[in-house]
Design an enzyme around this catalytic site. Structure first.
Site, PDB file in Angstrom:
ATOM      1  N   LYS A 166      -8.835   6.068   6.357  1.00 47.50           N
ATOM      2  CA  LYS A 166      -7.620   5.403   5.863  1.00 47.50           C
ATOM      3  C   LYS A 166      -7.962   4.260   4.914  1.00 47.50           C
ATOM      4  O   LYS A 166      -8.767   3.392   5.249  1.00 47.50           O
ATOM      5  CB  LYS A 166      -6.778   4.884   7.034  1.00 47.50           C
ATOM      6  CG  LYS A 166      -6.059   6.009   7.753  1.00 47.50           C
ATOM      7  CD  LYS A 166      -5.050   5.483   8.745  1.00 47.50           C
ATOM      8  CE  LYS A 166      -4.351   6.654   9.428  1.00 47.50           C
ATOM      9  NZ  LYS A 166      -3.586   6.210  10.591  1.00 47.50           N
ATOM     10  N   THR A 174       1.686  10.060   4.098  1.00 47.25           N
ATOM     11  CA  THR A 174       0.799  11.012   3.425  1.00 47.25           C
ATOM     12  C   THR A 174      -0.558  11.104   4.125  1.00 47.25           C
ATOM     13  O   THR A 174      -1.329  12.019   3.840  1.00 47.25           O
ATOM     14  CB  THR A 174       0.609  10.608   1.950  1.00 47.25           C
ATOM     15  OG1 THR A 174       0.785   9.202   1.846  1.00 47.25           O
ATOM     16  CG2 THR A 174       1.599  11.309   1.059  1.00 47.25           C
ATOM     17  N   LYS A 205     -10.947  -0.975  -1.777  1.00 48.87           N
ATOM     18  CA  LYS A 205     -10.704  -1.904  -0.676  1.00 48.87           C
ATOM     19  C   LYS A 205     -11.891  -1.770   0.287  1.00 48.87           C
ATOM     20  O   LYS A 205     -12.374  -0.657   0.460  1.00 48.87           O
ATOM     21  CB  LYS A 205      -9.399  -1.533   0.059  1.00 48.87           C
ATOM     22  CG  LYS A 205      -8.157  -1.596  -0.834  1.00 48.87           C
ATOM     23  CD  LYS A 205      -6.951  -0.948  -0.147  1.00 48.87           C
ATOM     24  CE  LYS A 205      -5.764  -0.862  -1.108  1.00 48.87           C
ATOM     25  NZ  LYS A 205      -4.605  -0.161  -0.544  1.00 48.87           N
ATOM     26  N   SER A 248      -2.478   0.564  -4.394  1.00 46.67           N
ATOM     27  CA  SER A 248      -2.974   1.731  -3.654  1.00 46.67           C
ATOM     28  C   SER A 248      -4.308   2.222  -4.216  1.00 46.67           C
ATOM     29  O   SER A 248      -4.562   2.121  -5.414  1.00 46.67           O
ATOM     30  CB  SER A 248      -1.944   2.861  -3.767  1.00 46.67           C
ATOM     31  OG  SER A 248      -2.497   4.083  -3.345  1.00 46.67           O
ATOM     32  N   ALA A 249      -5.130   2.796  -3.343  1.00 42.74           N
ATOM     33  CA  ALA A 249      -6.407   3.378  -3.771  1.00 42.74           C
ATOM     34  C   ALA A 249      -6.211   4.772  -4.359  1.00 42.74           C
ATOM     35  O   ALA A 249      -7.116   5.327  -4.981  1.00 42.74           O
ATOM     36  CB  ALA A 249      -7.341   3.473  -2.571  1.00 42.74           C
ATOM     37  N   GLU A 270      -0.016  -3.391   4.620  1.00 40.66           N
ATOM     38  CA  GLU A 270      -1.148  -2.463   4.700  1.00 40.66           C
ATOM     39  C   GLU A 270      -1.253  -1.789   6.067  1.00 40.66           C
ATOM     40  O   GLU A 270      -1.030  -2.427   7.080  1.00 40.66           O
ATOM     41  CB  GLU A 270      -2.449  -3.254   4.497  1.00 40.66           C
ATOM     42  CG  GLU A 270      -3.085  -3.119   3.148  1.00 40.66           C
ATOM     43  CD  GLU A 270      -3.629  -1.741   2.839  1.00 40.66           C
ATOM     44  OE1 GLU A 270      -3.757  -0.896   3.747  1.00 40.66           O
ATOM     45  OE2 GLU A 270      -3.938  -1.503   1.664  1.00 40.66           O
ATOM     46  N   ASP A 271      -1.639  -0.520   6.077  1.00 44.01           N
ATOM     47  CA  ASP A 271      -1.841   0.172   7.360  1.00 44.01           C
ATOM     48  C   ASP A 271      -3.320   0.396   7.673  1.00 44.01           C
ATOM     49  O   ASP A 271      -3.644   0.928   8.727  1.00 44.01           O
ATOM     50  CB  ASP A 271      -1.140   1.537   7.352  1.00 44.01           C
ATOM     51  CG  ASP A 271      -1.861   2.534   6.467  1.00 44.01           C
ATOM     52  OD1 ASP A 271      -2.229   2.162   5.336  1.00 44.01           O
ATOM     53  OD2 ASP A 271      -2.079   3.674   6.908  1.00 44.01           O
ATOM     54  N   ARG A 314     -11.486   8.400  -2.432  1.00 46.74           N
ATOM     55  CA  ARG A 314     -11.733   9.829  -2.239  1.00 46.74           C
ATOM     56  C   ARG A 314     -13.215  10.136  -2.013  1.00 46.74           C
ATOM     57  O   ARG A 314     -13.585  10.834  -1.067  1.00 46.74           O
ATOM     58  CB  ARG A 314     -11.204  10.609  -3.455  1.00 46.74           C
ATOM     59  CG  ARG A 314     -11.074  12.089  -3.203  1.00 46.74           C
ATOM     60  CD  ARG A 314     -10.544  12.795  -4.444  1.00 46.74           C
ATOM     61  NE  ARG A 314      -9.265  12.249  -4.902  1.00 46.74           N
ATOM     62  CZ  ARG A 314      -8.734  12.492  -6.097  1.00 46.74           C
ATOM     63  NH1 ARG A 314      -9.372  13.272  -6.957  1.00 46.74           N
ATOM     64  NH2 ARG A 314      -7.577  11.959  -6.441  1.00 46.74           N
ATOM     65  N   ASP A 330       0.878  -1.159   0.000  1.00 46.78           N
ATOM     66  CA  ASP A 330       0.000   0.000   0.000  1.00 46.78           C
ATOM     67  C   ASP A 330       0.930   1.227   0.000  1.00 46.78           C
ATOM     68  O   ASP A 330       2.121   1.099   0.308  1.00 46.78           O
ATOM     69  CB  ASP A 330      -0.872  -0.049   1.259  1.00 46.78           C
ATOM     70  CG  ASP A 330      -1.694   1.208   1.433  1.00 46.78           C
ATOM     71  OD1 ASP A 330      -2.309   1.644   0.446  1.00 46.78           O
ATOM     72  OD2 ASP A 330      -1.699   1.767   2.551  1.00 46.78           O
ATOM     73  N   LEU A 331       0.407   2.393  -0.354  1.00 40.38           N
ATOM     74  CA  LEU A 331       1.260   3.586  -0.418  1.00 40.38           C
ATOM     75  C   LEU A 331       1.101   4.473   0.824  1.00 40.38           C
ATOM     76  O   LEU A 331       1.999   4.541   1.672  1.00 40.38           O
ATOM     77  CB  LEU A 331       0.917   4.379  -1.689  1.00 40.38           C
ATOM     78  CG  LEU A 331       1.649   5.709  -1.870  1.00 40.38           C
ATOM     79  CD1 LEU A 331       3.142   5.505  -2.080  1.00 40.38           C
ATOM     80  CD2 LEU A 331       1.067   6.475  -3.059  1.00 40.38           C
ATOM     81  N   ASP A 332      -0.081   5.118   0.925  1.00 37.29           N
ATOM     82  CA  ASP A 332      -0.319   6.080   2.006  1.00 37.29           C
ATOM     83  C   ASP A 332      -0.283   5.376   3.366  1.00 37.29           C
ATOM     84  O   ASP A 332      -1.097   4.491   3.635  1.00 37.29           O
ATOM     85  CB  ASP A 332      -1.697   6.745   1.822  1.00 37.29           C
ATOM     86  CG  ASP A 332      -1.785   7.562   0.539  1.00 37.29           C
ATOM     87  OD1 ASP A 332      -0.856   8.341   0.275  1.00 37.29           O
ATOM     88  OD2 ASP A 332      -2.779   7.418  -0.196  1.00 37.29           O
TER      89      ASP A 332
HETATM   90  C1  BG6 Z   1      -5.678   5.841   0.117  1.00 38.54           C
HETATM   91  C2  BG6 Z   1      -5.695   6.707   1.365  1.00 38.54           C
HETATM   92  O1  BG6 Z   1      -4.399   5.312  -0.072  1.00 38.54           O
HETATM   93  O2  BG6 Z   1      -6.024   6.619  -1.027  1.00 38.54           O
HETATM   94  C3  BG6 Z   1      -7.034   7.397   1.507  1.00 38.54           C
HETATM   95  O3  BG6 Z   1      -5.454   5.883   2.501  1.00 38.54           O
HETATM   96  C4  BG6 Z   1      -7.343   8.177   0.247  1.00 38.54           C
HETATM   97  O4  BG6 Z   1      -6.987   8.257   2.631  1.00 38.54           O
HETATM   98  C5  BG6 Z   1      -7.298   7.251  -0.975  1.00 38.54           C
HETATM   99  O5  BG6 Z   1      -8.636   8.763   0.322  1.00 38.54           O
HETATM  100  C6  BG6 Z   1      -7.542   7.989  -2.279  1.00 38.54           C
HETATM  101  O6  BG6 Z   1      -6.486   8.872  -2.503  1.00 38.54           O
HETATM  102  P1  BG6 Z   1      -6.472  10.068  -3.558  1.00 38.54           P
HETATM  103  O7  BG6 Z   1      -5.040  10.544  -3.506  1.00 38.54           O
HETATM  104  O8  BG6 Z   1      -6.821   9.470  -4.876  1.00 38.54           O
HETATM  105  O9  BG6 Z   1      -7.460  11.079  -3.113  1.00 38.54           O
HETATM  106 MG    MG Z   2      -2.755   3.159   3.562  1.00 38.30          MG
END
Ligand code: BG6
Ligand code: MG
Length: 214
Positions: free
Chosen positions: A45, A17, A145, A114-115, A169-170, A49, A9-11
């Site tokens: 989390k 972030t 997810k 990542s989402a 994953e967090d 969006r 996962d990224l964020d």
């Molecule tokens: C996830 C984050 O990785 O991405 C969420 O944990 C975030 O908080 C989601 O809403 C979507 O991200 P973005 O950058 O497309 O708004």
């Molecule tokens: Mg995350």
């Protein structure tokens, strides 16, 4: 070892972030006339969006039409992009880069799952695009997810079987997504929040490949 690939996962896993997402959502909540706490932020989390906006509006007890909601999501994203545009390479979380390099040295494939639709921007700022054999993000998936879609797509592109993948994953929704994909899940963070994970780590500092032994 019976593992062929790791999906990150990224964020909140590769970089912090989550704090920038929080700042942007809080700014939006305040503009709409209500407060948004760090505890409330846990619910966002791993969530897409638009789903995040819906949770935020539920907390603020606001009901708005679709067009207004799209404009608000866009506004939040423009603030978020402004915050991450000044991100530096050193904002990668401690130990992550070394751990990924170790995986690659040992012929274990590496993917991003990542989402976020901003993932490329972040990977470029951290200068780590080349560490990934495949990148699956919010621009390439239809189901958020805990759907397993993002992880299954990663496994498919890496040409590995899901049962031989480990997901880092967090977010609770992300851990659930990994389990729904029939993969091993390593939770990064709090064991109480990530109680469906197969293993829990607090971070990547000094982490060895032993973590991949299941
Ligand atoms: C996830 C984050 O990785 O991405 C969420 O944990 C975030 O908080 C989601 O809403 C979507 O991200 P973005 O950058 O497309 O708004
Ligand atoms: Mg995350």
């Amino acid at each position: 070892m019976n593992i062929d690939a790791c999906i990150f996962d990224l964020d909140g896993v590769i970089c912090d972030t989550a704090k920038y997402h929080y700042l942007a959502w809080k700014r939006l909540a305040n503009e709409l006339g209500f407060d948004f706490s760090i505890e409330d932020n846990e619910r966002l989390k791993g969530v897409s969006r638009m789903d995040s906006l819906n949770i935020l509006l539920e907390i603020g007890e606001k009901s708005l039409d679709e067009e207004t909601k799209l404009a608000l999501a866009e506004k939040k994203n423009s603030w978020y992009v402004e915050y991450i545009s000044v991100m530096k390479k050193d904002e990668i979380l401690p130990g992550v880069k070394n751990f990924i390099l170790k995986l690659r040295e040992n012929n274990i494939k590496v993917a991003l799952g990542s989402a976020s639709k901003n993932s490329m921007r972040i990977l470029k700022a951290l200068d780590i695009v080349n560490l990934f054999d495949c990148i699956v993000d919010g621009n390439r998936i239809t189901k958020a997810k805990p759907s397993p879609e993002v992880f299954l797509k990663g496994a498919e592109e890496l040409e590995v079987s899901p049962e031989r993948c480990v997901v880092f994953e967090d977010a609770a929704a992300g851990v659930e997504g990994a389990k729904n994909a029939n993969m091993f899940a390593v939770g990064v963070g709090d064991a109480n929040v990530l109680n469906k994970a197969d293993k829990i780590i607090s971070g990547f500092e000094n982490l060895t490949l032993e973590i991949l032994e299941f």
